[in-house]
Scaffold this motif. Structure first.
Motif, mmCIF file in Angstrom:
data_model
loop_
_atom_site.group_PDB
_atom_site.id
_atom_site.type_symbol
_atom_site.label_atom_id
_atom_site.label_comp_id
_atom_site.label_asym_id
_atom_site.label_seq_id
_atom_site.Cartn_x
_atom_site.Cartn_y
_atom_site.Cartn_z
ATOM 1 N N VAL A 63 0.859 -1.179 0.000
ATOM 2 C CA VAL A 63 0.000 0.000 0.000
ATOM 3 C C VAL A 63 0.902 1.239 0.000
ATOM 4 O O VAL A 63 1.580 1.516 0.994
ATOM 5 C CB VAL A 63 -0.940 0.015 1.217
ATOM 6 C CG1 VAL A 63 -1.755 1.315 1.240
ATOM 7 C CG2 VAL A 63 -1.851 -1.194 1.206
ATOM 8 N N GLU A 64 0.928 1.942 -1.141
ATOM 9 C CA GLU A 64 1.791 3.121 -1.224
ATOM 10 C C GLU A 64 1.211 4.274 -0.407
ATOM 11 O O GLU A 64 -0.008 4.450 -0.314
ATOM 12 C CB GLU A 64 1.951 3.556 -2.686
ATOM 13 C CG GLU A 64 2.863 2.679 -3.519
ATOM 14 C CD GLU A 64 2.165 1.459 -4.083
ATOM 15 O OE1 GLU A 64 2.824 0.622 -4.716
ATOM 16 O OE2 GLU A 64 0.923 1.359 -3.871
ATOM 17 N N LYS A 65 2.112 5.039 0.174
ATOM 18 C CA LYS A 65 1.761 6.233 0.934
ATOM 19 C C LYS A 65 2.082 7.477 0.098
ATOM 20 O O LYS A 65 2.698 7.397 -0.960
ATOM 21 C CB LYS A 65 2.540 6.285 2.243
ATOM 22 C CG LYS A 65 2.347 5.061 3.131
ATOM 23 C CD LYS A 65 0.904 4.935 3.601
ATOM 24 C CE LYS A 65 0.746 3.772 4.592
ATOM 25 N NZ LYS A 65 -0.665 3.584 5.011
ATOM 26 N N ARG A 66 1.673 8.614 0.616
ATOM 27 C CA ARG A 66 1.951 9.873 -0.087
ATOM 28 C C ARG A 66 3.443 10.042 -0.337
ATOM 29 O O ARG A 66 3.864 10.458 -1.434
ATOM 30 C CB ARG A 66 1.415 11.061 0.715
ATOM 31 C CG ARG A 66 1.616 12.407 0.026
ATOM 32 C CD ARG A 66 1.020 13.548 0.833
ATOM 33 N NE ARG A 66 1.748 13.748 2.085
ATOM 34 C CZ ARG A 66 1.431 14.651 3.003
ATOM 35 N NH1 ARG A 66 0.354 15.418 2.831
ATOM 36 N NH2 ARG A 66 2.131 14.779 4.115
ATOM 37 N N ALA A 67 4.268 9.693 0.646
ATOM 38 C CA ALA A 67 5.720 9.855 0.505
ATOM 39 C C ALA A 67 6.264 9.025 -0.650
ATOM 40 O O ALA A 67 7.185 9.451 -1.356
ATOM 41 C CB ALA A 67 6.415 9.476 1.801
ATOM 42 N N ASP A 68 5.682 7.861 -0.877
ATOM 43 C CA ASP A 68 6.149 7.007 -1.966
ATOM 44 C C ASP A 68 5.858 7.651 -3.324
ATOM 45 O O ASP A 68 6.697 7.635 -4.234
ATOM 46 C CB ASP A 68 5.469 5.640 -1.890
ATOM 47 C CG ASP A 68 5.762 4.909 -0.591
ATOM 48 O OD1 ASP A 68 6.929 4.884 -0.189
ATOM 49 O OD2 ASP A 68 4.810 4.382 0.013
ATOM 50 N N ILE A 69 4.663 8.204 -3.455
ATOM 51 C CA ILE A 69 4.276 8.822 -4.727
ATOM 52 C C ILE A 69 5.049 10.119 -4.946
ATOM 53 O O ILE A 69 5.473 10.419 -6.074
ATOM 54 C CB ILE A 69 2.756 9.066 -4.762
ATOM 55 C CG1 ILE A 69 2.002 7.744 -4.607
ATOM 56 C CG2 ILE A 69 2.348 9.778 -6.044
ATOM 57 C CD1 ILE A 69 2.344 6.699 -5.647
ATOM 58 N N VAL A 70 5.263 10.886 -3.884
ATOM 59 C CA VAL A 70 6.043 12.119 -4.006
ATOM 60 C C VAL A 70 7.460 11.809 -4.467
ATOM 61 O O VAL A 70 8.015 12.482 -5.353
ATOM 62 C CB VAL A 70 6.053 12.891 -2.672
ATOM 63 C CG1 VAL A 70 7.075 14.023 -2.695
ATOM 64 C CG2 VAL A 70 4.667 13.450 -2.367
ATOM 65 N N LYS A 71 8.058 10.762 -3.891
ATOM 66 C CA LYS A 71 9.417 10.377 -4.291
ATOM 67 C C LYS A 71 9.451 9.965 -5.759
ATOM 68 O O LYS A 71 10.333 10.387 -6.524
ATOM 69 C CB LYS A 71 9.924 9.241 -3.411
ATOM 70 C CG LYS A 71 11.338 8.790 -3.738
ATOM 71 C CD LYS A 71 11.808 7.687 -2.798
ATOM 72 C CE LYS A 71 13.234 7.246 -3.140
ATOM 73 N NZ LYS A 71 13.721 6.189 -2.206
#
Length: 793
Positions: free
Chosen positions: A641-649
């Motif tokens: 489950v991706e988090k916001r930090a993963d997508i931002v990176k």
């Protein structure tokens, strides 16, 4: 060989001479004398240094007949293309690739509505008489003068322009305002296929009432998205004006250096060659106006004189609903309406196709409006989708409205004129030399049943799609002489005077807030100079607002000192989109990559591409970055489950990779001017090598999406082509209304190779202003050529 070279030289010289003669023969005649039938007296047309005609006539009919003639000299091909687009006749000139566009516009019902409206018009009204004289002037030019070069290239045959053409073009302009057509399908898809948690990003209330009652099949969803994309594509490929937004403000005399009201306006419209506005000063005894005219319209849409001035912005009210009808399973030509099965109306129309066979369309209509997925022909799904549109459903005496607005020197007259504008929704911002300023949100606002949310596809089998009536004009947002001493209009959602909700596809508030912050400064006295600076402001608060919640995650994602420096440039950036700005380039690429990484997997390519064309995305992105728990952050098809930090990176890394590929490894060279060009495209300039002959540009463009200097582009990967922006910038201080300032983005003339075809393009992109000559003294001093139109024997 000598004889051969001599022969070749003669051929080249003869060809060049023939081309020069051909080019010169199609240019406007701006000096000498010409005979014009139906004139009562000679009309003098003085052309200034920008090619703007200053027309002096003995009476009103002569004035508008002369305007039609000189307007056609400069813009006949624009007139031809606009009427063909509006009436679904482009394929006849451009071939089979425009059949889908023609089919769409026939399905919208603009052509049929215009024909019916023309039959009912009072041709003895002043506005109708002005229109008839103007059209006569156009037709006399067309009959007596050489055809534009585009006519010859495309093999277009001349035919008279009619009242129906003018009314159809008004319908096209109204349609270009209709964001609902391109937005409601994707929002309904998010709600019904993804769910309420995904919809939260769009700042829309969740309403269970008024939703589609029956289940839409996959091919029905595909229909809706294809229609949305066809709608957008039709406007883009036509290379013709599309209205997008606008700025305008009026400042009362107690807030100006001169002590009189000041009006500023810059309507935002898709860039094209020729530009949308045709400038002309019109005068006859008792009437004098400097106006900005649209093709096939005798009355000015924007105008001023020494006594009053006005500008327009888009209201952005939702005046178009998409409605899913319930079909009779035993008879597909019936739908359920108010408790019974009702037959669909049908009519046939024929599209003529250049170098092809004619195409016959069967077009249907329910009680709610045209069945718009008939535009897809045999490929349409099983659910009929109707379109309720205020433009088709109101009396809408818009010709009378602008005829009166051209003469409205008092608050009462301006208000009465604005009340006659039913569709499209327009904000009229007005001021006069007596000290009054006013704003009226002009539109016929429909009543909707309680609880119905028109942001989504409505259920035609229930009362949700019904319109009990319209609100009175007094319920429209409006202000006259407010205590604060100024009025701003910038497409944001206005306050309702009655508390009744006014749904619409409004722009972000950021642009209006920035203008308001500047105008609210109590120690500033406004004049033409500081008003120029405000119109040219390239900054926005939107970018810092979107970035603030994810800055820490960007710092974590940045690898190495150089990337950390880039993040800190974003963190300290104030949103300025100057030509040398690196943060502007980085921000706009990051905006796209965030959207792409977060939303494409849920929407699929087709709906994702549709979302990129809507204002709804502008609203969603700052809400999305501020919500770390949004379900959009989780990528579908992956186990974790991706988090916001993963997508931002991931978005950060993709942004750097794309910018390096597009502009090189040295990030210091990622400046906004290199990434943000403006090219003014001609309808024929979409093909090489015609682009070099007809298009104007490219120019490095400051400003950006939703800055006051709204030289705007769509969300996407770099580079970003500027699509729309200020179609003119006007400033009128009514202490000296004879010396207003303005600019045309390209040039006054639409005739290729004419000296006024692109003579203002460089001044425009540099932010320069030119005088709009009005007084007799100035007109005389700046006249370069004089044409006299004499009554034909």
């Amino acid at each position: 060989m000598k004889r051969t070279l001599t022969t070749l030289a003669v051929i080249i010289a003869a060809t060049a001479a023939g081309a020069a003669w051909y080019s010169e023969s199609s240019k406007p005649q701006r000096s000498g004398e010409l005979a014009l039938a139906h004139l009562d007296a000679p009309v003098t047309v003085r052309y200034d240094e920008r090619g703007v005609p200053h027309i002096q006539a003995a009476n009103e009919a002569d004035l508008y007949r002369a305007l039609g003639f000189v307007h056609a000299q400069d813009r006949l091909f624009q007139m031809e293309m606009l009427r063909r687009l509006a009436r679904g006749e482009l394929a006849e000139a451009l071939g089979a690739r425009l059949v889908d566009t023609d089919r769409l516009f026939r399905t919208l019902g603009i052509r049929a509505h215009a024909d019916d409206y023309a039959r009912k018009m009072d041709m003895n009204s002043p506005a109708a008489k002005a229109l008839l004289a103007y059209l006569d002037g156009i037709n006399q030019f067309q009959e007596s003068r050489p055809a534009p070069v585009e006519f010859d290239l495309l093999g277009i045959e001349k035919r008279p322009f009619t009242v129906e053409d003018t009314l159809s073009v008004a319908g096209y302009m109204a349609y270009s305002f209709a964001a609902a057509f391109r937005t409601e399908p994707v929002l309904t898809y998010v709600r019904d296929e993804l769910g309420a948690d995904y919809l939260k990003a769009f700042d829309l209330e969740w309403h269970p009432k008024g939703v589609v009652g029956q289940t839409l099949a996959t091919n029905d969803w595909n229909d809706l998205n294809r229609l949305a994309r066809l709608s957008q594509q039709a406007l883009v490929e036509a290379g013709l004006p599309q209205f997008e937004g606008s700025n305008a403000w009026a400042v009362s005399g107690r807030r100006t250096a001169s002590g009189k009201p000041l009006l500023a306006g810059d309507p935002h419209i898709r860039f094209a060659v020729p530009a949308v506005w045709y400038e002309a000063q019109l005068s006859y005894p008792g009437f004098n106006l400097y106006g900005h005219h649209q093709a096939l319209n005798p009355t000015a849409s924007l105008g001023h004189n020494e006594r009053f001035a006005w500008s327009l912005t888009m209201f952005q009210n939702d005046d178009l609903d998409l409605i899913a009808e319930k079909s009779n399973p035993d008879n597909p030509q019936q739908v359920w309406y108010q408790g019974r099965w009702v037959d669909l109306e049908q009519r046939e129309e024929t599209i003529r196709v250049k170098d092809g066979e004619p195409i016959t369309l069967t077009l249907r209509r329910s009680a709610h409006g045209p069945i718009i997925n008939d535009a897809l022909g045999a490929a349409a799904g099983k659910t009929p989708i109707a379109m309720w549109w205020a433009f088709l459903e109101t009396e809408n005496p818009i010709l009378d409205a602008f005829y009166q607005l051209n003469r409205a020197n008092t608050l009462d007259k301006a208000r009465a004129a604005a009340e006659k504008i039913h569709a499209p929704g327009l904000n009229v911002i007005w001021a006069n030399a007596d000290g009054d300023i006013g704003w009226w949100a002009a539109a016929k606002l429909p009543q909707r049943p309680d609880g119905v949310n028109p942001y989504f596809i409505l259920d035609g089998s229930s009362a949700a799609a019904d319109k009990p009536g319209f609100l009175p004009f007094s319920a429209n947002p409006q202000e006259e002489n407010p205590e604060r001493g100024y009025i701003v209009s910038a497409n944001y959602q206005p306050q309702s005077p009655t508390g009744v909700a006014i749904p619409g596809y409004y722009n972000l508030p950021d642009r209006g807030q920035r203008l308001n912050q500047k105008l609210a400064q109590a120690d500033v006295k406004w004049d033409l100079n500081n008003s120029q600076a405000l119109q040219l402001d390239p900054a926005t608060g939107y970018a810092p607002r979107l970035l603030a919640p994810i800055l820490d995650e960007l710092r974590t994602a940045a690898a190495g000192e150089r990337e950390q420096q880039l993040v800190e440039q974003l963190a300290s950036w104030n949103g300025d989109h100057e030509l040398d700005s690196v943060p502007a380039t980085l921000f706009n690429q990051l905006t796209y990559e965030l959207t792409n990484a977060a939303m494409r997997d849920e929407l699929g390519d087709a709906f994702f591409d549709s979302l990129l064309q809507t204002r709804a995305l502008d609203v969603a992105l700052p809400r999305l970055t501020a919500d770390a728990g949004s379900p959009w952050w989780d990528k579908r098809g992956t186990e974790p489950v991706e988090k916001r930090a993963d997508i931002v990176k991931a978005a950060w890394q993709a942004s750097l990779a794309h910018l390096q590929k597009a502009f090189g490894d040295d990030s210091a060279k990622w400046n906004w001017g290199s990434a943000h060009p403006l090219t003014h495209n001609h309808p024929l300039g979409q093909q090489q090598p015609l682009d070099r002959l007809f298009n104007v540009g490219a120019f490095a463009a400051p400003g950006g999406h939703e800055t006051p200097n709204n030289l705007s582009h769509r969300v996407g990967p770099a580079p970003w082509q500027v699509i729309y922006g200020p179609s003119t910038r006007r400033l009128i201080d009514l202490a000296d209304g004879a010396h207003g300032l303005g600019i045309n983005p390209v040039g006054q003339s639409g005739v290729p190779f004419d000296r006024h075809y692109a003579d203002q393009a460089e001044a425009y992109i540099k932010g320069e202003y030119l005088q709009m000559h009005f007084s007799e003294e100035d007109v005389k001093a700046n006249s370069r050529e004089t044409l006299v139109l004499k009554p034909a024997n």
